[in-house]
Design an enzyme around this catalytic site. Structure first.
Site, PDB file in Angstrom:
ATOM      1  N   ASP A  60       6.612   4.804   3.491  1.00 13.25           N
ATOM      2  CA  ASP A  60       5.675   4.511   3.463  1.00 13.25           C
ATOM      3  C   ASP A  60       6.417   3.271   4.680  1.00 13.25           C
ATOM      4  OD1 ASP A  60       3.230   3.517   4.056  1.00 13.25           O
ATOM      5  OD2 ASP A  60       2.743   2.514   2.583  1.00 13.25           O
ATOM      6  N   ASP A  63       7.417   2.736  11.177  1.00 11.19           N
ATOM      7  CA  ASP A  63       6.753   1.191  11.389  1.00 11.19           C
ATOM      8  C   ASP A  63       7.309  -0.018  12.575  1.00 11.19           C
ATOM      9  OD1 ASP A  63       4.363  -0.826  12.020  1.00 11.19           O
ATOM     10  OD2 ASP A  63       4.257  -0.066   9.964  1.00 11.19           O
ATOM     11  N   GLU A 122       3.464   3.434  13.387  1.00 14.56           N
ATOM     12  CA  GLU A 122       1.433   2.668  13.301  1.00 14.56           C
ATOM     13  C   GLU A 122       1.293   2.303  15.308  1.00 14.56           C
ATOM     14  OE1 GLU A 122       1.335   0.492  10.691  1.00 14.56           O
ATOM     15  OE2 GLU A 122       0.457  -1.221  11.660  1.00 14.56           O
ATOM     16  N   HIS A 155      -4.871   3.686   7.253  1.00 11.37           N
ATOM     17  CA  HIS A 155      -4.321   2.746   6.115  1.00 11.37           C
ATOM     18  C   HIS A 155      -4.937   1.560   5.271  1.00 11.37           C
ATOM     19  CE1 HIS A 155       0.820   3.450   6.942  1.00 11.37           C
ATOM     20  NE2 HIS A 155      -0.970   3.871   7.356  1.00 11.37           N
ATOM     21  N   ASN A 161      -4.329   6.033   2.898  1.00 13.20           N
ATOM     22  CA  ASN A 161      -3.674   5.526   2.114  1.00 13.20           C
ATOM     23  C   ASN A 161      -3.995   4.458   1.092  1.00 13.20           C
ATOM     24  OD1 ASN A 161      -1.503   6.641   4.177  1.00 13.20           O
ATOM     25  ND2 ASN A 161      -0.776   4.921   4.771  1.00 13.20           N
ATOM     26  N   THR A 214      -3.499  -0.551  -3.801  1.00 15.03           N
ATOM     27  CA  THR A 214      -3.748  -1.324  -4.098  1.00 15.03           C
ATOM     28  C   THR A 214      -5.184  -0.915  -4.964  1.00 15.03           C
ATOM     29  OG1 THR A 214      -4.418  -3.266  -1.698  1.00 15.03           O
ATOM     30  CG2 THR A 214      -5.370  -4.002  -3.577  1.00 15.03           C
TER      31      THR A 214
HETATM   32  O1  G3H Z   1       1.101   2.063   3.330  1.00 10.47           O
HETATM   33  C1  G3H Z   1      -0.092   1.570   2.510  1.00 10.47           C
HETATM   34  C2  G3H Z   1      -1.994   1.482   2.727  1.00 10.47           C
HETATM   35  O2  G3H Z   1      -1.761   1.545   3.802  1.00 10.47           O
HETATM   36  C3  G3H Z   1      -2.505   1.253   1.534  1.00 10.47           C
HETATM   37  O3  G3H Z   1      -3.211  -0.418   1.967  1.00 10.47           O
HETATM   38  O4  G3H Z   1      -2.949  -1.850  -0.012  1.00 10.47           O
HETATM   39  O5  G3H Z   1      -5.122  -1.477   1.313  1.00 10.47           O
HETATM   40  O6  G3H Z   1      -4.431   0.575  -0.404  1.00 10.47           O
HETATM   41  P1  G3H Z   1      -3.461  -0.779   0.122  1.00 10.47           P
HETATM   42 ZN    ZN Z   2      -0.721   0.639   5.125  1.00  8.00          ZN
END
Ligand code: G3H
Ligand code: ZN
Length: 284
Positions: A82, A104, A134, A208, A230, A233
């Site tokens: 990621d 990225d 991205e 994301h 994705n 959090t």
């Molecule tokens: O690349 C990881 C994600 O975009 C996670 O985003 O922490 O807001 O769930 P988030």
């Molecule tokens: Zn992300």
């Protein structure tokens, strides 16, 4: 079952209009929570590790955990890097057996992002590995990658068309108003922009910063062409809440297994709910 590539999973998701959950992992309990949740929901799943996760746990530990999970699970699993920003680290992931990598280059000017992404695609595709890239800059912080509110910028549809044609990426992360990390208010997604991008681009699109995005908005974005979502959090929050609550209620317990068990269950619960929201349940 087996490791599969991102391309394989997203091709089916795009055709049938659902999204695959891509869940961030950093340790054994999170790997187990993701894989057990996916097995219980009969859902193909993407496990992803950020640069911060690889630094924290070590790439061999992460890969060892994921291999153990893959052996014990009868569902298709993608192992994905990621937000990789370093070419050499992306190459290391290819050597270690990742079946997908995100490069990225979103902080670079367009031409440089295209050139750097193409270089990654050339090597990864030769090894049968998928690539996500991205375009536009998603705000907030995802481990090593921080984009301030002022720096954040939405994806320009015509640039997305050119980017996908010239790089041949397998998935494109778009900036349509989401942000990484915990939201202060309710995020407002630019659906018109997403539809415009979808019109110009066949490449599967990735959302994301999806933790905290209202369910209706997630569903709508899937209707409009998002096929990878994705989540990081929300998993961190579930883990921390589980640990805190257990310790508050059982202050004399000092066995890590007893403390982490409820946290793992809390993560599983949120991951199962996300899988159902994305519509990837009962797909394998
Ligand atoms: O690349 C990881 C994600 O975009 C996670 O985003 O922490 O807001 O769930 P988030
Ligand atoms: Zn992300």
């Amino acid at each position: 079952m087996a490791f599969v590539t991102l391309k394989e999973l997203l091709t089916d998701a795009q055709r049938k209009r659902y999204a695959i959950g891509a869940f961030n992992t950093n340790n054994m309990e999170i790997v187990q929570a993701i894989v057990e949740a996916a097995v219980e929901e009969r859902a193909p799943v993407i496990l992803q590790a950020s640069q911060g996760a690889l630094r924290y746990a070590g790439i061999d530990y992460i890969m060892g955990l994921v291999r153990a999970a893959e052996k014990s699970a009868d569902i298709p699993i993608v192992m994905h890097l990621d937000h990789g920003t370093d070419f050499n680290q992306v190459m290391l992931c290819l050597r270690k057996g990742f079946t997908s990598v995100m490069f990225d280059g979103s902080k670079k000017p367009l031409e440089e992002n295209i050139a750097a992404t193409r270089k990654v695609v050339e090597v990864a595709h030769a090894m049968g590995v998928s690539v996500e890239a991205e375009l536009g800059k998603i705000g907030g912080t995802e481990d090593d990658v921080t984009v301030s509110e002022h720096e954040a910028s939405l994806t320009i549809p015509a640039e997305a068309e050119r980017f996908c044609a010239e790089t041949k990426v397998d998935a494109l992360a778009v900036a349509i108003g989401t942000a990484h990390g915990a939201y202060k208010g309710e995020p407002k997604l630019d659906f018109a922009r997403l539809r415009e991008i979808r019109k110009l681009v066949d490449t599967p699109l990735v959302l994301h910063g999806a933790s905290g995005v209202p369910e209706e908005a997630v569903k709508r974005s899937i209707d409009y062409g998002i096929c990878k979502v994705n989540i990081d959090t929300n998993i961190r929050q579930a883990f921390t809440k589980g640990v805190k609550e257990f310790i508050m209620e059982n202050p004399s317990v000092f066995d890590p297994r007893k403390i982490l068990g409820p946290a793992k269950e809390a993560m599983k619960e949120i991951i199962r709910a996300k899988i159902r929201l994305f519509g990837s349940n009962n797909k394998c």
